[in-house]
Write a protein that holds these residues in place. Sequence first.
Motif, PDB file in Angstrom:
ATOM      1  N   ASP A  65       0.830  -1.210   0.000  1.00  0.00           N
ATOM      2  CA  ASP A  65       0.000   0.000   0.000  1.00  0.00           C
ATOM      3  C   ASP A  65       0.865   1.260   0.000  1.00  0.00           C
ATOM      4  N   ILE A  66       1.876   1.276   0.845  1.00  0.00           N
ATOM      5  CA  ILE A  66       2.776   2.439   0.914  1.00  0.00           C
ATOM      6  C   ILE A  66       3.477   2.634  -0.422  1.00  0.00           C
ATOM      7  N   TYR A  67       3.968   1.557  -0.989  1.00  0.00           N
ATOM      8  CA  TYR A  67       4.644   1.639  -2.287  1.00  0.00           C
ATOM      9  C   TYR A  67       3.719   2.190  -3.367  1.00  0.00           C
ATOM     10  N   ARG A  68       2.494   1.692  -3.408  1.00  0.00           N
ATOM     11  CA  ARG A  68       1.544   2.138  -4.438  1.00  0.00           C
ATOM     12  C   ARG A  68       1.278   3.637  -4.358  1.00  0.00           C
ATOM     13  N   VAL A  69       1.238   4.171  -3.151  1.00  0.00           N
ATOM     14  CA  VAL A  69       0.995   5.613  -3.002  1.00  0.00           C
ATOM     15  C   VAL A  69       2.235   6.409  -3.389  1.00  0.00           C
ATOM     16  N   LEU A  70       3.403   5.962  -2.928  1.00  0.00           N
ATOM     17  CA  LEU A  70       4.605   6.774  -3.089  1.00  0.00           C
ATOM     18  C   LEU A  70       5.355   6.568  -4.403  1.00  0.00           C
ATOM     19  N   CYS A  71       5.087   5.490  -5.133  1.00  0.00           N
ATOM     20  CA  CYS A  71       5.903   5.195  -6.317  1.00  0.00           C
ATOM     21  C   CYS A  71       5.810   6.262  -7.396  1.00  0.00           C
ATOM     22  N   ASN A  72       4.722   6.990  -7.472  1.00  0.00           N
ATOM     23  CA  ASN A  72       4.576   8.036  -8.493  1.00  0.00           C
ATOM     24  C   ASN A  72       4.512   9.437  -7.899  1.00  0.00           C
ATOM     25  N   LYS A  73       4.949   9.578  -6.669  1.00  0.00           N
ATOM     26  CA  LYS A  73       4.889  10.868  -5.986  1.00  0.00           C
ATOM     27  C   LYS A  73       6.292  11.346  -5.667  1.00  0.00           C
ATOM     28  N   LYS A  74       6.431  12.654  -5.572  1.00  0.00           N
ATOM     29  CA  LYS A  74       7.679  13.224  -5.068  1.00  0.00           C
ATOM     30  C   LYS A  74       7.589  13.245  -3.548  1.00  0.00           C
ATOM     31  N   PHE A  75       8.541  12.608  -2.909  1.00  0.00           N
ATOM     32  CA  PHE A  75       8.541  12.591  -1.455  1.00  0.00           C
ATOM     33  C   PHE A  75       9.978  12.586  -0.958  1.00  0.00           C
ATOM     34  N   VAL A  76      10.120  12.937   0.283  1.00  0.00           N
ATOM     35  CA  VAL A  76      11.421  12.866   0.928  1.00  0.00           C
ATOM     36  C   VAL A  76      11.230  12.082   2.220  1.00  0.00           C
ATOM     37  N   SER A  77      12.184  11.209   2.491  1.00  0.00           N
ATOM     38  CA  SER A  77      12.124  10.458   3.744  1.00  0.00           C
ATOM     39  C   SER A  77      13.515  10.449   4.357  1.00  0.00           C
ATOM     40  N   TYR A  78      13.543  10.464   5.650  1.00  0.00           N
ATOM     41  CA  TYR A  78      14.805  10.366   6.365  1.00  0.00           C
ATOM     42  C   TYR A  78      14.529   9.733   7.709  1.00  0.00           C
ATOM     43  N   ALA A  79      15.543   9.098   8.224  1.00  0.00           N
ATOM     44  CA  ALA A  79      15.384   8.386   9.493  1.00  0.00           C
ATOM     45  C   ALA A  79      16.489   8.806  10.441  1.00  0.00           C
ATOM     46  N   ALA A  80      16.130   8.880  11.681  1.00  0.00           N
ATOM     47  CA  ALA A  80      17.104   9.137  12.739  1.00  0.00           C
ATOM     48  C   ALA A  80      17.170   7.885  13.588  1.00  0.00           C
ATOM     49  N   LYS A  81      18.352   7.359  13.738  1.00  0.00           N
ATOM     50  CA  LYS A  81      18.524   6.175  14.571  1.00  0.00           C
ATOM     51  C   LYS A  81      18.811   6.639  15.983  1.00  0.00           C
ATOM     52  N   TRP A  82      17.984   6.200  16.893  1.00  0.00           N
ATOM     53  CA  TRP A  82      18.111   6.592  18.291  1.00  0.00           C
ATOM     54  C   TRP A  82      18.598   5.409  19.097  1.00  0.00           C
ATOM     55  N   LYS A  83      19.376   5.684  20.100  1.00  0.00           N
ATOM     56  CA  LYS A  83      19.777   4.613  21.006  1.00  0.00           C
ATOM     57  C   LYS A  83      19.541   5.056  22.438  1.00  0.00           C
ATOM     58  N   LEU A  84      19.255   4.104  23.273  1.00  0.00           N
ATOM     59  CA  LEU A  84      18.983   4.389  24.673  1.00  0.00           C
ATOM     60  C   LEU A  84      20.295   4.468  25.434  1.00  0.00           C
ATOM     61  N   GLU A  85      20.515   5.590  26.060  1.00  0.00           N
ATOM     62  CA  GLU A  85      21.718   5.790  26.869  1.00  0.00           C
ATOM     63  C   GLU A  85      21.362   5.595  28.334  1.00  0.00           C
ATOM     64  N   ARG A  86      22.296   5.732  29.208  1.00  0.00           N
ATOM     65  CA  ARG A  86      22.061   5.546  30.630  1.00  0.00           C
ATOM     66  C   ARG A  86      20.956   6.459  31.151  1.00  0.00           C
ATOM     67  N   LYS A  87      20.241   5.977  32.126  1.00  0.00           N
ATOM     68  CA  LYS A  87      19.160   6.696  32.814  1.00  0.00           C
ATOM     69  C   LYS A  87      18.062   7.176  31.858  1.00  0.00           C
ATOM     70  N   SER A  88      17.757   6.392  30.855  1.00  0.00           N
ATOM     71  CA  SER A  88      16.640   6.642  29.931  1.00  0.00           C
ATOM     72  C   SER A  88      16.744   7.949  29.169  1.00  0.00           C
ATOM     73  N   LYS A  89      17.939   8.439  28.964  1.00  0.00           N
ATOM     74  CA  LYS A  89      18.098   9.627  28.123  1.00  0.00           C
ATOM     75  C   LYS A  89      18.298   9.158  26.687  1.00  0.00           C
ATOM     76  N   TRP A  90      17.568   9.781  25.793  1.00  0.00           N
ATOM     77  CA  TRP A  90      17.692   9.421  24.379  1.00  0.00           C
ATOM     78  C   TRP A  90      18.742  10.298  23.741  1.00  0.00           C
ATOM     79  N   SER A  91      19.567   9.723  22.895  1.00  0.00           N
ATOM     80  CA  SER A  91      20.539  10.501  22.143  1.00  0.00           C
ATOM     81  C   SER A  91      20.641   9.947  20.743  1.00  0.00           C
ATOM     82  N   VAL A  92      21.160  10.740  19.870  1.00  0.00           N
ATOM     83  CA  VAL A  92      21.316  10.322  18.491  1.00  0.00           C
ATOM     84  C   VAL A  92      22.720   9.826  18.298  1.00  0.00           C
TER      85      VAL A  92
END
Length: 92
Positions: A65-92
């Motif tokens: 379904d996602i492919y069918r919508v996006l295959c003919n559209k101009k879109f931008v996607s990006y991902a941020a990978k997050w990891k869990l650090e000590r004491k539940s603080k999130w960092s990149v």
Amino acid sequence: GVGKTTLLTQINKKFSTTPNIFYVVIWALVSKDYDVVNIQDSIGENIGFSNNSWKNKSVDQKATDIYRVLCNKKFVSYAAKWKLERKSKWSV
């Protein structure tokens, strides 16, 4: 850090507020223990799939379904990978 989150926030703001360039802007936050279903649901909401019948589809059906919508559209996607650090603080 080196400012990765700030950079992605600025990119997201620019792409989201610039009219007629992209059909959709997709920003996925992916943790070490990511869940494909949650990522697909987030993308699906951005492109108009938010009803319960779509959420109950399989991973493969959602990908199609996602492919069918996006295959003919101009879109931008990006991902941020997050990891869990000590004491539940999130960092990149």
